[in-house]
Design a protein around this motif. Structure first.
Motif: not given
Length: 121
Positions: A34-35, A38, A59-60, A63, A85
């Motif tokens: 995972m990033c 996040i 953040q998502f 990315k 989101i």
């Protein structure tokens, strides 16, 4: 399910496929990464705030879009994606169930600090 039936990767594993031609791709199970920006938000006491959910959505989208600050031309699309989101993430967090007790934020933060200290020591 019939014997010999192959199932493709889950959404979490799809990113792990090698960038080969579609007919050459293999469906492999890999450890998802995972990033780092996040953070998990489920099953905490107190629950995740709207600000935390919004920050994770930002953040998502950053990315996915590959940019931290969109151009003026793309600002509306970027903001719309963040709002959409965040709403989906909030719905997910509300509907998820677990039998585990809620995690303590302070304990998780101290574990993260210990991991970072070991990593950069």
């Amino acid at each position: 399910m019939k014997e010999g039936t192959t199932i493709g990767p889950s959404a979490g594993e799809a990113w792990a496929l090698r960038s080969r031609l579609p007919e050459e791709r293999e469906f492999e199970a890999r450890e998802p990464v995972m990033c780092r920006n996040i953070k998990p938000l489920f099953n905490f006491d107190p629950p995740a705030t709207d600000e935390e959910v919004h920050d994770a959505a930002v953040q998502f989208v950053r990315k996915l879009s590959g940019t931290t600050k969109p151009s003026k031309r793309n600002q509306a699309a970027f903001e719309h994606a963040v709002i959409s989101i965040a709403a989906c993430a909030r719905e997910l967090l509300v509907t998820l169930e677990t039998s585990h007790p809620p995690r303590n934020r302070e304990e998780e933060a101290s574990k993260a600090r210990a991991r970072m200290a070991a990593r950069f020591a």
